[in-house]
Design a protein around this motif. Structure first.
Motif, PDB file in Angstrom:
ATOM      1  N   THR A 275       0.854  -1.176   0.000  1.00  0.00           N
ATOM      2  CA  THR A 275       0.000   0.000   0.000  1.00  0.00           C
ATOM      3  C   THR A 275       0.893   1.228   0.000  1.00  0.00           C
ATOM      4  O   THR A 275       2.025   1.182   0.485  1.00  0.00           O
ATOM      5  CB  THR A 275      -0.931   0.024   1.223  1.00  0.00           C
ATOM      6  N   SER A 276       0.388   2.323  -0.537  1.00  0.00           N
ATOM      7  CA  SER A 276       1.192   3.544  -0.615  1.00  0.00           C
ATOM      8  C   SER A 276       1.132   4.355   0.676  1.00  0.00           C
ATOM      9  O   SER A 276       1.870   5.327   0.842  1.00  0.00           O
ATOM     10  CB  SER A 276       0.714   4.419  -1.782  1.00  0.00           C
TER      11      SER A 276
ATOM     12  N   ASP B 154       5.504   3.417   3.581  1.00  0.00           N
ATOM     13  CA  ASP B 154       6.608   2.751   2.895  1.00  0.00           C
ATOM     14  C   ASP B 154       7.279   1.802   3.878  1.00  0.00           C
ATOM     15  O   ASP B 154       7.571   2.166   5.009  1.00  0.00           O
ATOM     16  CB  ASP B 154       7.613   3.790   2.395  1.00  0.00           C
TER      17      ASP B 154
ATOM     18  N   SER C 214      -2.754  -4.103  -4.875  1.00  0.00           N
ATOM     19  CA  SER C 214      -1.642  -3.650  -5.713  1.00  0.00           C
ATOM     20  C   SER C 214      -1.283  -4.687  -6.765  1.00  0.00           C
ATOM     21  O   SER C 214      -0.849  -4.341  -7.869  1.00  0.00           O
ATOM     22  CB  SER C 214      -0.421  -3.344  -4.843  1.00  0.00           C
TER      23      SER C 214
END
Length: 334
Positions: free
Chosen positions: A146-147, A150, A187
């Motif tokens: 997931t963005s 990080d 993703s």
């Protein structure tokens, strides 16, 4: 009197901390020293105490593997390599399963006294990584990311596999190509769709909206989507499936409708799970080293625990195309 690590240290001629590091296969200890420590431990009959390790280090040496998509066959194939790598590194695997990404997951993980977590089924909108970060519990992403946060990750780079698969499909005369894509909030589904569309565009092709279906990464998705696509007046001659499990469902649907694979319909999966090569299936698929990727996730989480300030690592695994029985020449049009 019980034998202690200090007894082993005296016999091996090393320090007590070196004994602890050697017995958990710490890479900072030379192989010669590890062998000397193990020989001394065996000679004395020393068995390390997990409770003692936890008290002295402040760690339980337990790593959680979080899986929310618990019915997906894909995840059964990562448990063994994660367990074996963690065992080599002196950690224990604790499998945690949930039916959904809900508000209680993080609290449960923390309550179990874990040193870290491998996230295997993260969605792009999941808040679990945020909450783990805020609670200071180390984690790594496996396969999905997931963005929001990080973090260390092991992921698949699908481009090369799709380029090779599409190039071969075009050479076999396929121009009407369909896709059964995964859920848009993952993703993996996103990256595979991008790679597939790019490979098709390179060959002057595209996906028609009529030839696309989406759903979870399971056999039911493959079955229902393929049934729907085959009901069209002019169905695709080739289906790219979100993963091998979806492809198994597509094969079931084709068989039920009396559609020959690959005579009438070719099918390509993704992952190259062990069953894909079985003679009864022989699925053409996009492959990568799943075992190595799972083991690397285990190594990354122990590295993050032991070196909390280390730089973030994203380890990518390249893909290739494995051609088997389910891909052949496009059927001749009437």
């Amino acid at each position: 009197m019980a034998i202690t690590s200090r007894d082993v240290a005296r016999l091996a001629g090393v320090s007590q901390p070196t004994v602890s590091r050697a017995l958990r296969d710490d890479p900072r200890v030379s192989e010669a020293t590890k062998a000397k420590v193990r020989a001394a431990a065996e000679q004395l009959g020393y068995v390390p105490s997990e409770a003692g390790r936890a008290l002295s280090s402040g760690r339980t040496r337990r790593i959680g593997l979080l899986i929310t998509d618990i019915e997906n066959q894909f995840y059964t194939h990562i448990i063994a390599p994660v367990h074996l790598q963690l065992e080599r590194l002196g950690y224990q695997l604790m499998l945690h399963t949930e039916t959904a990404d809900n508000d209680t997951i993080v609290e449960r993980l923390i309550a179990n006294g874990l040193d870290g977590v491998i996230l295997a089924t993260t969605t792009v909108d999941s808040v679990v990584p945020l909450r783990l970060r805020d609670h200071g519990l180390p984690f790594v992403y496996f396969n999905r990311t997931t963005s929001f946060v990080d973090a260390d990750a092991t992921v698949v780079e699908p481009t090369a596999g799709f380029e090779a698969a599409v190039s071969r499909a075009v050479a076999l005369g396929h121009t009407r190509i369909g896709a059964v894509l995964g859920p848009s909030n993952t993703s993996t589904a996103q990256s595979r769709e991008v790679a597939l569309r790019a490979a098709l565009a390179t060959n002057g092709l595209s996906l028609s909206p009529d030839d696309i279906r989406r759903g979870p990464f399971d056999t039911r998705t493959g079955d229902e989507a393929t049934t729907s696509l085959l009901s069209q007046p002019s169905p695709p001659t080739l289906l790219f499936c979100a993963n091998d499990v979806v492809a198994y469902g597509a094969l079931n649907a084709a068989s039920r409708r009396g559609v020959s694979v690959p005579g009438d319909l070719s099918i390509v999966g993704f992952d190259d799970l062990p069953a894909a090569s079985w003679p009864i299936i022989e699925l053409s698929t996009i492959a990568y080293d799943l075992t190595a990727m799972a083991g690397e996730a285990a190594r990354l989480i122990t590295r993050r625990i032991e070196q909390p300030d280390a730089s973030v690592l994203h380890v990518e695994y390249e893909t290739s195309f494995v051609e088997r029985r389910t891909l052949s020449s496009a059927p001749l049009s009437d």
